[in-house]
Design an enzyme around this catalytic site. Structure first.
Site, PDB file in Angstrom:
ATOM      1  N   GLY A 158      -2.308 -14.959   8.490  1.00 34.95           N
ATOM      2  CA  GLY A 158      -1.037 -15.327   7.875  1.00 34.95           C
ATOM      3  C   GLY A 158      -0.909 -14.756   6.479  1.00 34.95           C
ATOM      4  N   GLY A 159      -0.209 -15.484   5.634  1.00 37.95           N
ATOM      5  CA  GLY A 159       0.017 -15.041   4.268  1.00 37.95           C
ATOM      6  C   GLY A 159      -1.262 -14.842   3.488  1.00 37.95           C
ATOM      7  N   GLY A 393       3.097  23.746  -0.195  1.00 35.56           N
ATOM      8  CA  GLY A 393       3.213  22.524  -0.969  1.00 35.56           C
ATOM      9  C   GLY A 393       1.913  21.758  -1.059  1.00 35.56           C
ATOM     10  CB  ALA A 394      -0.937  21.385   1.251  1.00 36.16           C
TER      11      ALA A 394
END
Length: 503
Positions: A158-159, A393-394
């Protein structure tokens, strides 16, 4: 370590041991230096009433908190005691955790949480939920100020799972620890999917599929030993430099083995970990998330006794391309190192970003921008080393000079270009090739021409984008001399509340 305040119910202790777990104080004893633990609020009890709680008010309220030392350095810790209320968090339990987190931040010392709890204490209702909110807020405020390490030694559902997710490292133990937001029963009811606890959120899942866990271990002892090892690379807080140690590994040691480890042919694979081992002190490095996004390697190591963060493309996995997961992994590691004053060494051998519809639709632009953003904001010493290829771009994203690397070096085998020679020739000369009576011959000629004019090893150096082309055998010595020069680096950034990073 004292056991006088709370021994735990003997039957609960026996069940705990049968599940393969150590007791809370045994865990703390393995984490901290012997005899160094100082407990905070051991007599605390909850004050809730109703649902039978008034009849059960054990000391500690199911969490042991305090501080001690690891290799002589102060470390704060909180550890759930699953034998008491299943380690579930209530108001008093949360207050103890809040206090030790506040102390850690004031003292400027790392915080380690040993997690083994069943989530919020249902009988205490909203006050338990508010307790988690207080933990989350403190996790966020301490982020980048003190190291935070979460050790998962049992369930976390859960949280409650968001507290570890907000920390710097999550370490898990196989078979006994799980993390998930909704459990198998809820998943089955909502989606019809049948899954086990481990299949949904076990250590292997988070170490290799989700990327939530940095590392997974077979037992608690080895896990806690590695927490101590990990802390040895980290400063106590963001105002200090990481701890240096004496080393017998000469800083000028030649790395001639690299000539055999890395094939000159850029299409051939090799293991980048072997390169890292040859360069760093005594071949020792601490790899983070080795099972997730293996096409990039992120590791803590030492060079001449000083910690460094190494980011490297891994040619043995997907040829070392950058994809969504690799970008996320590297970006978070860069940010971590920058927060804690750990210099960055980036080893580049990258053919580009992974092409494909799925990558584009899932946001490779956004995820790749995370790595770019992390590097551009990093103010620690930054050194780039190009081993072989660095395309498109890499190349830019892998800490090129154009985005702020302090120094960039390259081996004589380097190829820096917008793309490979074959692809470039097919684009630039496609009309000529298509019109030729012998297209293969023309293509081969143009590929050779492109490679000789724009991809030769000294092209980038001639234009100041690479500081020097070095002998691979001198790699360790060059990096160490450069890091020494940059050790007192100071970099200012524009005044702002905070940036707006791509997430």
């Amino acid at each position: 370590m004292k056991e006088t305040v709370v021994q735990g119910d003997p039957a609960a202790t026996e069940r705990h041991r049968r599940s393969g777990k150590l007791t809370v104080r045994e865990r703390i004893g393995l984490l901290l230096d012997p005899g160094s633990f100082h407990e905070v609020e051991p007599l605390r009890r909850h004050r809730a009433t109703g649902f039978g709680l008034e009849a059960r008010r054990p000391h500690t309220d199911g969490v042991v908190t305090g501080w001690g030392t690891v290799d002589g350095r102060t470390v704060f810790v909180y550890a759930h005691d699953f034998r008491i209320f299943g380690g579930a968090l209530g108001e008093a339990h949360a207050t103890k955790i809040h206090k030790v987190m506040d102390l850690a931040l004031r003292a400027g010392a790392p915080l380690v949480s040993l997690n083994d709890g069943a989530g919020a204490r249902i009988q205490e209702g909203v006050t338990a939920l508010a307790g988690y909110g207080g933990i989350f807020q403190r996790n966020a405020h301490a982020s980048g100020v003190i190291p935070q390490i979460s050790v998962m030694l049992g369930p976390c559902a859960g949280g409650a799972a968001y507290a570890p997710a907000l920390t710097d490292f999550v370490l898990m133990v196989r078979d006994t620890s799980q993390m998930f937001i909704t459990g198998p029963d809820v998943v089955r009811a909502v989606t019809g999917e049948k899954v086990t606890l481990d299949g949904l959120g076990g250590a292997e899942v988070h170490a290799s599929v989700s990327g939530v866990a940095a590392l997974a271990y077979d037992d608690e002892t080895s896990c806690l030993e590695d927490v101590r090892h990990l802390l040895s690379y980290l400063p106590s807080n963001n105002r200090e430099l990481p701890p240096a140690v004496a080393t017998a590994d000469p800083p000028e040691r030649r790395t001639e083995a690299l000539l055999d480890l890395v094939p000159v042919d850029s299409s051939r694979s090799y293991d980048m970990r072997a390169v890292i081992e040859e360069i760093v002190d005594d071949g020792e490095h601490f790899e983070i998330q080795p099972g997730w996004a293996p096409n990039v390697v992120c590791a803590l190591a030492r060079m001449d006794g000083h910690p460094v963060g190494v980011i490297a493309n891994q040619p043995s996995s997907l040829a070392g391309v950058l994809d969504i997961h690799a970008s996320d992994k590297a970006a978070r590691f860069v940010t971590l190192c920058d927060a804690f004053n750990i210099p960055l060494v980036t080893l580049v051998d990258v053919p580009g970003f992974l092409p494909g519809v799925a990558q584009e639709h899932d946001g490779i632009i956004r995820h790749g921008a995370k790595l770019l953003y992390a590097y551009c904001n990093a103010t620690v010493p930054r050194i780039q080393l190009i081993l072989r290829k660095a395309y498109g771009g890499a190349y830019i994203v892998m800490d090129s000079r154009s985005i702020g690397a302090d120094l960039s070096f390259a081996w004589p085998s380097n190829e820096i270009a917008v793309m490979g020679a074959e692809g470039a020739a097919n684009v630039i000369f496609r009309r000529e090739i298509a019109a030729s009576d012998n297209p293969d011959e023309v293509r081969a000629l143009r590929i050779k021409e492109y490679r000789s004019e724009l991809m030769h090893p000294y092209y980038a150096a001639e234009r100041g984008l690479v500081d020097d082309v070095i002998d691979p055998a001198d790699t360790r010595a060059v990096l160490i001399r450069s890091l020494e020069m940059l050790r007192r680096k100071h970099a200012d950034r524009p005044s702002r509340k905070h940036g707006n990073p791509p997430v």
